[in-house]
Design a protein around this motif. Structure first.
Motif, PDB file in Angstrom:
ATOM      1  N   ILE A 101      -2.835 -11.092  -5.702  1.00 34.74           N
ATOM      2  CA  ILE A 101      -1.597  -9.688  -4.439  1.00 34.74           C
ATOM      3  C   ILE A 101      -0.238  -9.406  -5.482  1.00 34.74           C
ATOM      4  O   ILE A 101       0.248  -8.346  -5.474  1.00 34.74           O
ATOM      5  CB  ILE A 101      -1.131 -10.241  -3.636  1.00 34.74           C
ATOM      6  CG1 ILE A 101      -2.646 -10.243  -2.205  1.00 34.74           C
ATOM      7  CG2 ILE A 101      -0.032  -8.786  -2.765  1.00 34.74           C
ATOM      8  CD1 ILE A 101      -2.606 -10.967  -0.714  1.00 34.74           C
ATOM      9  N   ARG A 104       0.008  -8.053  -8.588  1.00 36.17           N
ATOM     10  CA  ARG A 104      -0.728  -6.030  -8.159  1.00 36.17           C
ATOM     11  C   ARG A 104       0.483  -6.051  -7.953  1.00 36.17           C
ATOM     12  O   ARG A 104       0.954  -4.398  -7.756  1.00 36.17           O
ATOM     13  CB  ARG A 104      -2.063  -6.326  -6.827  1.00 36.17           C
ATOM     14  CG  ARG A 104      -3.303  -5.818  -7.629  1.00 36.17           C
ATOM     15  CD  ARG A 104      -3.593  -6.063  -6.299  1.00 36.17           C
ATOM     16  NE  ARG A 104      -3.613  -5.010  -5.769  1.00 36.17           N
ATOM     17  CZ  ARG A 104      -3.785  -4.636  -4.593  1.00 36.17           C
ATOM     18  NH1 ARG A 104      -5.496  -5.109  -3.928  1.00 36.17           N
ATOM     19  NH2 ARG A 104      -4.548  -3.221  -3.969  1.00 36.17           N
ATOM     20  N   ALA A 124       1.822  -0.772   2.722  1.00 36.58           N
ATOM     21  CA  ALA A 124       1.534  -1.837   2.399  1.00 36.58           C
ATOM     22  C   ALA A 124      -0.143  -2.198   2.411  1.00 36.58           C
ATOM     23  O   ALA A 124      -1.482  -2.927   2.193  1.00 36.58           O
ATOM     24  CB  ALA A 124       1.855  -2.903   3.118  1.00 36.58           C
ATOM     25  N   GLN A 127      -3.211   0.135   0.141  1.00 37.66           N
ATOM     26  CA  GLN A 127      -2.788  -0.812  -1.047  1.00 37.66           C
ATOM     27  C   GLN A 127      -3.634  -1.729  -1.090  1.00 37.66           C
ATOM     28  O   GLN A 127      -3.923  -2.273  -1.638  1.00 37.66           O
ATOM     29  CB  GLN A 127      -1.764  -0.147  -1.654  1.00 37.66           C
ATOM     30  CG  GLN A 127      -1.193   1.210  -1.800  1.00 37.66           C
ATOM     31  CD  GLN A 127      -2.004   2.121  -2.399  1.00 37.66           C
ATOM     32  OE1 GLN A 127      -2.523   1.659  -3.526  1.00 37.66           O
ATOM     33  NE2 GLN A 127      -2.449   3.668  -2.466  1.00 37.66           N
ATOM     34  N   PHE A 128      -3.645  -2.727   0.236  1.00 37.64           N
ATOM     35  CA  PHE A 128      -3.553  -4.068  -0.127  1.00 37.64           C
ATOM     36  C   PHE A 128      -4.572  -4.304   1.827  1.00 37.64           C
ATOM     37  O   PHE A 128      -5.475  -4.118   1.206  1.00 37.64           O
ATOM     38  CB  PHE A 128      -2.331  -5.184   0.796  1.00 37.64           C
ATOM     39  CG  PHE A 128      -1.418  -4.796  -1.367  1.00 37.64           C
ATOM     40  CD1 PHE A 128      -1.719  -6.136  -2.529  1.00 37.64           C
ATOM     41  CD2 PHE A 128      -0.111  -3.969  -1.473  1.00 37.64           C
ATOM     42  CE1 PHE A 128      -1.100  -5.146  -3.281  1.00 37.64           C
ATOM     43  CE2 PHE A 128       0.226  -3.460  -2.604  1.00 37.64           C
ATOM     44  CZ  PHE A 128      -0.425  -4.329  -3.466  1.00 37.64           C
ATOM     45  N   SER A 129      -3.748  -4.648   2.766  1.00 38.57           N
ATOM     46  CA  SER A 129      -4.797  -4.717   3.643  1.00 38.57           C
ATOM     47  C   SER A 129      -3.533  -4.579   5.034  1.00 38.57           C
ATOM     48  O   SER A 129      -2.138  -4.411   5.102  1.00 38.57           O
ATOM     49  CB  SER A 129      -5.139  -6.498   3.215  1.00 38.57           C
ATOM     50  OG  SER A 129      -3.642  -6.978   3.572  1.00 38.57           O
ATOM     51  N   LEU A 132      -1.154  -7.756   4.946  1.00 32.39           N
ATOM     52  CA  LEU A 132       0.118  -7.820   3.845  1.00 32.39           C
ATOM     53  C   LEU A 132       1.643  -7.018   4.412  1.00 32.39           C
ATOM     54  O   LEU A 132       2.212  -6.954   4.814  1.00 32.39           O
ATOM     55  CB  LEU A 132      -0.068  -7.031   2.735  1.00 32.39           C
ATOM     56  CG  LEU A 132       0.858  -6.980   1.734  1.00 32.39           C
ATOM     57  CD1 LEU A 132       1.813  -8.534   1.295  1.00 32.39           C
ATOM     58  CD2 LEU A 132       0.722  -6.128   0.394  1.00 32.39           C
TER      59      LEU A 132
END
Length: 239
Positions: A101, A104, A124, A127-129, A132
């Motif tokens: 992470i 990225r 967040a 783009q991630f989860s 995050l």
């Protein structure tokens, strides 16, 4: 700092001051007493970090260990102090942010914990989860993680189970191992972990006259939690 959400990190443990914080005149002094008490009783040197959220408590604990001037105790009590500490931390120093992470995030010009805290929570999550997103919010003092979610990540993940019918051919063995590999990979992804080594094992029943077991240790070229990669390695081991 909301009094109802004060949290403390002691070694790898969390302690809530929710119902007693108003009676504590100075959090730093109380943390020093706690540290001295642990040393007096166990002769163990520990660090104590205090913050408004579980993530900020971990941030404070990092400062207590790593930054000069804190001497094993850090209580984050204002935004200026919080920002100053976050600017000294790499993104992968933040609780729950792993190396993948962090890489990225670096492509988005986010290189430290403070920059991460300034990231829009919606970005967040998109783009991630959601994890995050929670981390970003917690870095800004918003309570998102509960005590049940504060368990340490497992260092070893198992997926084992006895089968009702004997496995006597290679395709059936591969199918069984694939199912377990898939389960283990999913568990690793859930806690944001990567697998570097995998042990595959099988044995006949302990009630058989002659018991026999087989095991195979596989080392991945690069740590992974990809189900397909793990299944391929497991089924190759079956042969």
């Amino acid at each position: 700092m909301p009094h109802s959400s004060i949290s403390t990190v002691l070694m790898s443990l969390f302690l809530s001051f929710k119902h007693c914080y108003p009676a504590i005149p100075c959090l730093t002094e109380d943390a020093l007493k706690l540290r001295r008490a642990v040393w007096r009783e166990t002769r163990l040197t520990v660090c104590v970090g205090i913050g408004a959220t579980l993530t900020l408590a971990k941030v404070a604990n990092h400062a207590a260990k790593k930054l000069p001037g804190y001497n094993g105790v850090c209580a984050i009590t204002n935004n200026e102090q919080r920002s100053a500490i976050l600017k000294t931390m790499k993104t992968n120093d933040v609780w729950g942010v792993g190396g993948r992470i962090a890489k990225r995030l670096a492509t988005m010009n986010i290189h430290n914990a403070y920059a991460l805290s300034q990231m829009k929570a919606g970005i967040a999550r998109k783009q991630f989860s959601i994890e995050l997103e929670r981390t970003v919010r917690e870095l800004n003092g918003e309570v998102c993680k509960t005590w049940d979610e504060a368990r340490a990540d497992k260092k070893q993940i198992f997926s084992t189970r006895s089968v009702g019918n004997r496995v006597t051919d290679l395709p059936s063995l591969c199918q069984a191992l694939s199912k377990h590999a898939s389960t283990a990979a999913a568990k690793a992804r859930t806690q944001g972990s990567l697998c570097k080594s995998m042990l595959v094992f099988a044995s006949n029943s302990t009630f058989d006259e002659h018991t026999r077991g087989f095991k195979y240790l596989h080392h991945f070229a690069y740590p992974t939690n990809d189900t397909c990669e793990i299944i391929v390695a497991a089924t190759q081991a079956a042969r």
